[in-house]
Design a protein around this motif. Structure first.
Motif, short mmCIF file in Angstrom:
data_model
loop_
_atom_site.label_atom_id
_atom_site.label_comp_id
_atom_site.label_asym_id
_atom_site.label_seq_id
_atom_site.Cartn_x
_atom_site.Cartn_y
_atom_site.Cartn_z
N ARG A 156 1.20 -1.13 0.03
CA ARG A 156 -0.52 -0.18 -0.19
C ARG A 156 0.62 1.88 0.15
NH1 ARG A 156 -2.97 0.29 5.21
NH2 ARG A 156 -1.24 -0.72 5.96
N PRO A 198 2.22 3.19 -2.60
CA PRO A 198 1.63 4.09 -3.12
C PRO A 198 0.78 5.31 -2.77
CG PRO A 198 2.27 2.30 -4.76
CD PRO A 198 2.00 1.91 -3.10
N SER A 199 -0.01 4.44 -1.64
CA SER A 199 -1.55 5.72 -1.04
C SER A 199 -1.06 5.85 0.25
CB SER A 199 -2.47 5.10 -1.58
OG SER A 199 -1.94 3.64 -0.68
N ARG A 227 3.83 11.88 -1.82
CA ARG A 227 4.32 12.40 -2.75
C ARG A 227 6.03 11.88 -3.33
NH1 ARG A 227 5.68 18.20 -4.82
NH2 ARG A 227 5.98 17.77 -7.28
N TRP A 228 6.04 11.24 -3.97
CA TRP A 228 7.44 11.14 -4.41
C TRP A 228 7.97 12.07 -5.94
CZ3 TRP A 228 9.07 6.05 -7.46
CH2 TRP A 228 9.49 5.84 -8.36
N PHE A 230 3.52 2.29 -8.34
CA PHE A 230 2.98 3.89 -8.02
C PHE A 230 2.14 4.31 -8.81
CE2 PHE A 230 4.59 6.17 -4.24
CZ PHE A 230 5.53 5.08 -3.93
N SER A 261 -0.67 2.99 -8.61
CA SER A 261 -2.12 3.52 -8.08
C SER A 261 -1.90 4.50 -7.29
CB SER A 261 -1.70 1.77 -7.38
OG SER A 261 -1.22 2.01 -6.49
N ALA A 262 -0.83 5.47 -7.15
CA ALA A 262 -1.04 7.03 -5.98
C ALA A 262 -1.87 8.00 -6.41
CB ALA A 262 1.16 7.42 -6.39
N GLN A 292 -1.37 10.82 -5.55
CA GLN A 292 -1.19 11.72 -7.04
C GLN A 292 0.17 11.25 -7.35
OE1 GLN A 292 0.72 14.69 -4.49
NE2 GLN A 292 1.75 15.75 -6.03
N ARG A 293 0.36 11.36 -8.95
CA ARG A 293 1.33 10.68 -9.92
C ARG A 293 2.74 10.94 -9.48
NH1 ARG A 293 -2.13 11.72 -14.13
NH2 ARG A 293 -1.95 13.82 -14.27
N PRO A 294 3.37 10.21 -9.57
CA PRO A 294 4.84 10.16 -9.17
C PRO A 294 5.48 11.68 -10.34
CG PRO A 294 5.09 8.40 -9.02
CD PRO A 294 3.83 9.37 -9.24
#
Ligand code: BDR
Ligand code: CA
Length: 335
Positions: free
Chosen positions: A140, A142-143, A147-148, A183, A185-186, A188-190
């Motif tokens: 989990r 990415p959620s 932010r990455w 990522f 599924s994040a 916010q997009r990296p």
């Protein structure tokens, strides 16, 4: 200030990135994780701990992570001509270092983001091995991460360590592929800070002299000369030794005496996202090509029919990025 973890392979430009992260008002550094890359893991740790001590941040957790890529044989660890044999050019360091924790870097990242879901920014400036391992520990991730932002890839330009690939991705393509695809599924997009933008930001002698002057010292930056000055401040002395070596490599390979600011620009974008413009794209990493392993492939024409999963930095305000880095680090050293 945004709680932030920095994942580094310190590294000359990582060193400046780390100083910037300590200096920046916008960033609340909560820990630093280390990965093998520009040099071997023990040297990455030593350099990182020395800088944190010089920055007065010896209380921050420093966690050692992967000492090699997930699958491949190491690349770049012996590239002494780029970052110096120990990843710090001509810099020497004092014996007292900031302590390091016994928690593995991947576990450290997981623990921190579980404690503060959605709040932490992860900035990575090395191969993505620790991040791939963290994803295996906590799918989990990415959620849980706010932010990455990563330094890595070459999207519309060629590579630097192979014609097709940028070093951080080439050093561990499988890890980069896992991290970038998972990522997707994040919330916010990296953001990818690749060579497309970092090759536009050149720290030149005049910027180095300005930084030294801000820090209260005087440098005379002459190509091929000996030390540029005799700084008494340990941070400035570290920068002088490290950047002087890196500048020689840039002169040899890239044709200018100075350095690209790959990793500091990445931290600067965390401070001020308006420094770059981004274009969303579906991105994947080539892991099989004999000539192209580590290439970051961006589907600009949307032929894959996939949702964009990365905000790829395309342009940068280079002068403002340089000013952000020199101003923040110079005044931090002076303070
Ligand atoms: C990246 O590779 C390393 O040499 C630098 O520290 C930077 O993170 C640039 O390709
Ligand atoms: Ca780096």
């Amino acid at each position: 200030a945004v709680p932030t973890i920095l994942d580094v392979d310190t590294g000359v430009d990582d060193a400046l990135a780390l100083m910037l992260a300590c200096a920046a008002e916008e960033i609340d550094l909560v820990g630093v994780t280390c990965v093998a890359g520009n040099t071997r893991l023990p040297d990455v740790l030593t350099n990182t701990r020395a800088i944190l001590r010089y920055c007065g941040r010896e209380y921050l957790p420093v966690a050692a992570g992967a000492d090699r890529a997930l699958v491949r044989e190491p690349v770049g660890l012996d590239n002494a001509w780029v970052h110096g044999g120990a990843g710090r050019g001509y810099a020497t360091i004092a014996e007292r270092l900031a302590p390091s924790t016994n928690v593995h870097a991947a576990q450290f990242i997981v623990d921190e983001v579980r404690r503060r879901p959605g709040e932490i920014t992860l900035i990575s400036t090395g191969p993505m091995t620790n991040i791939a391992l963290a994803l295996r520990l906590e799918p989990r991730l990415p959620s849980l991460i706010g932010r990455w932002i990563f330094m890595g890839g070459a999207f519309a330009v060629g590579g630097n360590t192979t014609p097709a690939a940028e070093f951080n991705v080439q050093a561990d393509p499988e890890a980069a592929r896992i991290a970038i695809s998972e990522f997707s599924s994040a919330p916010q997009r990296p953001t990818a800070i690749g060579l497309d933008v970092t090759h536009q930001v050149r720290l030149l002698p005049r910027h180095i002299e300005r930084l030294a002057a801000m820090a209260g010292d005087e440098f005379s930056v002459v190509p091929g000369s000996g030390p540029w000055g005799t700084p008494s401040n340990p941070l400035l002395a570290y920068l002088e030794g490290a950047i002087r070596k890196y500048a020689e490599y840039h002169q040899q390979l890239h044709g200018f005496y100075g350095t690209y600011l790959h990793d500091p620009v990445t931290v600067a974008v965390a401070m001020d996202p308006t420094l770059v413009s981004v274009r969303p794209a579906a991105v994947d990493v080539e892991c099989r090509g004999a000539l192209t392993a580590g290439a970051t492939v961006a589907d600009w024409k949307k032929v894959w029919d996939k949702e964009p999963n990365v905000d790829v930095a395309i342009t940068v305000d280079a002068e403002r990025a340089l000013a952000t880095v020199t101003h923040a680090v110079g005044s931090f050293i002076a303070s």
